[in-house]
Design an enzyme around this catalytic site. Structure first.
Site, PDB file in Angstrom:
ATOM      1  N   PHE A   2       9.918   3.611 -12.002  1.00 40.22           N
ATOM      2  CA  PHE A   2       9.766   5.066 -12.001  1.00 40.22           C
ATOM      3  C   PHE A   2      10.513   5.644 -13.204  1.00 40.22           C
ATOM      4  O   PHE A   2      11.145   4.902 -13.968  1.00 40.22           O
ATOM      5  CB  PHE A   2      10.313   5.651 -10.689  1.00 40.22           C
ATOM      6  CG  PHE A   2       9.723   5.023  -9.454  1.00 40.22           C
ATOM      7  CD1 PHE A   2       8.556   5.525  -8.901  1.00 40.22           C
ATOM      8  CD2 PHE A   2      10.322   3.916  -8.858  1.00 40.22           C
ATOM      9  CE1 PHE A   2       7.995   4.931  -7.779  1.00 40.22           C
ATOM     10  CE2 PHE A   2       9.778   3.324  -7.736  1.00 40.22           C
ATOM     11  CZ  PHE A   2       8.607   3.830  -7.193  1.00 40.22           C
ATOM     12  N   SER A  40       3.313   2.091  -4.377  1.00 39.23           N
ATOM     13  CA  SER A  40       4.744   2.391  -4.309  1.00 39.23           C
ATOM     14  C   SER A  40       4.985   3.860  -4.619  1.00 39.23           C
ATOM     15  O   SER A  40       4.404   4.416  -5.553  1.00 39.23           O
ATOM     16  CB  SER A  40       5.517   1.534  -5.314  1.00 39.23           C
ATOM     17  OG  SER A  40       5.459   0.169  -4.969  1.00 39.23           O
ATOM     18  N   CYS A  47      12.367   3.402  -3.399  1.00 38.22           N
ATOM     19  CA  CYS A  47      11.008   2.866  -3.532  1.00 38.22           C
ATOM     20  C   CYS A  47      10.512   2.360  -2.189  1.00 38.22           C
ATOM     21  O   CYS A  47      11.088   1.449  -1.594  1.00 38.22           O
ATOM     22  CB  CYS A  47      11.011   1.729  -4.551  1.00 38.22           C
ATOM     23  SG  CYS A  47       9.384   0.962  -4.784  1.00 38.22           S
ATOM     24  N   THR A  49       6.710   1.638   0.330  1.00 36.60           N
ATOM     25  CA  THR A  49       5.300   1.260   0.236  1.00 36.60           C
ATOM     26  C   THR A  49       4.448   2.115   1.161  1.00 36.60           C
ATOM     27  O   THR A  49       4.793   2.306   2.335  1.00 36.60           O
ATOM     28  CB  THR A  49       5.127  -0.228   0.615  1.00 36.60           C
ATOM     29  OG1 THR A  49       5.908  -1.026  -0.270  1.00 36.60           O
ATOM     30  CG2 THR A  49       3.665  -0.650   0.520  1.00 36.60           C
ATOM     31  N   ALA A  63      13.090  -0.184   6.423  1.00 32.10           N
ATOM     32  CA  ALA A  63      13.712  -1.165   7.310  1.00 32.10           C
ATOM     33  C   ALA A  63      15.213  -0.921   7.414  1.00 32.10           C
ATOM     34  O   ALA A  63      15.775  -0.024   6.786  1.00 32.10           O
ATOM     35  CB  ALA A  63      13.416  -2.574   6.815  1.00 32.10           C
ATOM     36  N   HIS A 101      15.749   1.199  -6.467  1.00 31.95           N
ATOM     37  CA  HIS A 101      16.661   0.414  -5.635  1.00 31.95           C
ATOM     38  C   HIS A 101      18.025   1.092  -5.669  1.00 31.95           C
ATOM     39  O   HIS A 101      18.770   0.969  -6.644  1.00 31.95           O
ATOM     40  CB  HIS A 101      16.757  -1.025  -6.149  1.00 31.95           C
ATOM     41  CG  HIS A 101      15.441  -1.728  -6.178  1.00 31.95           C
ATOM     42  ND1 HIS A 101      15.176  -2.806  -6.988  1.00 31.95           N
ATOM     43  CD2 HIS A 101      14.282  -1.484  -5.506  1.00 31.95           C
ATOM     44  CE1 HIS A 101      13.946  -3.217  -6.806  1.00 31.95           C
ATOM     45  NE2 HIS A 101      13.372  -2.426  -5.904  1.00 31.95           N
ATOM     46  N   THR A 146      21.460  13.475 -16.892  1.00 37.71           N
ATOM     47  CA  THR A 146      22.378  13.028 -17.940  1.00 37.71           C
ATOM     48  C   THR A 146      23.811  13.323 -17.522  1.00 37.71           C
ATOM     49  O   THR A 146      24.108  14.426 -17.060  1.00 37.71           O
ATOM     50  CB  THR A 146      22.068  13.734 -19.271  1.00 37.71           C
ATOM     51  OG1 THR A 146      20.733  13.427 -19.667  1.00 37.71           O
ATOM     52  CG2 THR A 146      23.029  13.285 -20.364  1.00 37.71           C
TER      53      THR A 146
END
Length: 246
Positions: A2, A40, A47, A49, A63, A101, A146
């Site tokens: 991404f 995704s 991230c 699905t 999960a 992640h 930033t």
């Protein structure tokens, strides 16, 4: 992958509990390609699905591990979340490379108005502080930002009016948790250098001019290294035998 440029803000319609997971139905009209089965989508920087979709909403699952290390476990019907479909080859990279992640949770330390902008300080877990540098990039709840300043506890960012208008960051209060992903490159550089990891540094071979030359980073030195090696390995010529030596 991404970019940290939020495409839109969706609303959680339903939260369905399950064994070691939760299912979220999110109201937002993603394009047909972005909501196809198995696609995704970053949900506030995480991230996930797509497991089902319609023209007006889509469904994702999280999960136990994701629920434990992100803010997704706090989502309720009515919660607003940042959305970004996965990056496609050829798309403009306007923010920075984001994996989706999450590394950990940061917490809002302070909010200070700077004209029509907002300065926000975040406290971060100590193990993540070394990855954050002034003028570097961070991803907060899926938003590429930033870094303006750092201190031993965390970092500060400046939120411009556009960011405040198109994201939910203006809704975050002091003490609120947000999903934090540090810069991908900083994480790999720290790993390669063994920063903060004495056993890794001790096991690594010493970085010498000869090692750099052997690896091809110093072209002139590489030639010198090769020549010197060739000379050292070549057999010594025999001295001419004269009658005086006999």
């Amino acid at each position: 992958m991404f970019t940290g440029l939020v495409r839109g803000v969706g609303t959680v319609e339903r939260v369905i509990p399950g064994a070691q997971r939760r299912t979220f139905v999110i109201a937002y009209a993603l394009s047909e390609g972005d909501r196809s089965l198995g696609a995704s989508v970053a949900i506030s920087g995480v991230c996930l699905t797509v497991v089902a979709s319609t023209a007006r909403d889509f469904t994702v699952e999280a999960a136990f591990e994701t629920l434990a290390v992100t803010t997704l476990g706090e989502l309720r019907p009515g919660s607003r979340v940042h959305l970004e479909p996965a990056l496609r080859l050829g798309d403009a990279l306007g923010g920075h490379l984001v994996s989706g992640h999450v590394d950990g949770l940061a917490r809002v330390r302070s909010r200070v108005a700077r004209g029509d902008a907002l300065e926000v300080w975040f406290d971060v877990p100590g193990e993540l502080a070394r990855y954050i540098a002034i003028k570097g990039s961070v991803c907060v709840d899926g938003v590429s930002l930033t870094v303006n300043a750092v201190d031993p506890r965390g970092f500060a960012v400046g939120l411009i009016p556009h960011t405040l208008a198109v994201t939910t960051l203006n809704e975050r209060k002091v003490g609120d948790a947000v999903n934090l992903e540090v810069d991908l490159m900083a994480r790999y550089v720290a790993r390669l250098l063994g920063a903060g990891d004495e056993p890794a540094r001790a096991a690594a071979p010493p970085l010498t001019r000869e090692a750099l030359a052997r690896a091809g980073y110093l072209e002139d030195a590489a030639a010198d290294y090769t020549d010197s090696r060739d000379r050292s390995e070549a057999p010594c010529p025999e001295a001419p035998v004269s009658e005086d030596n006999q």
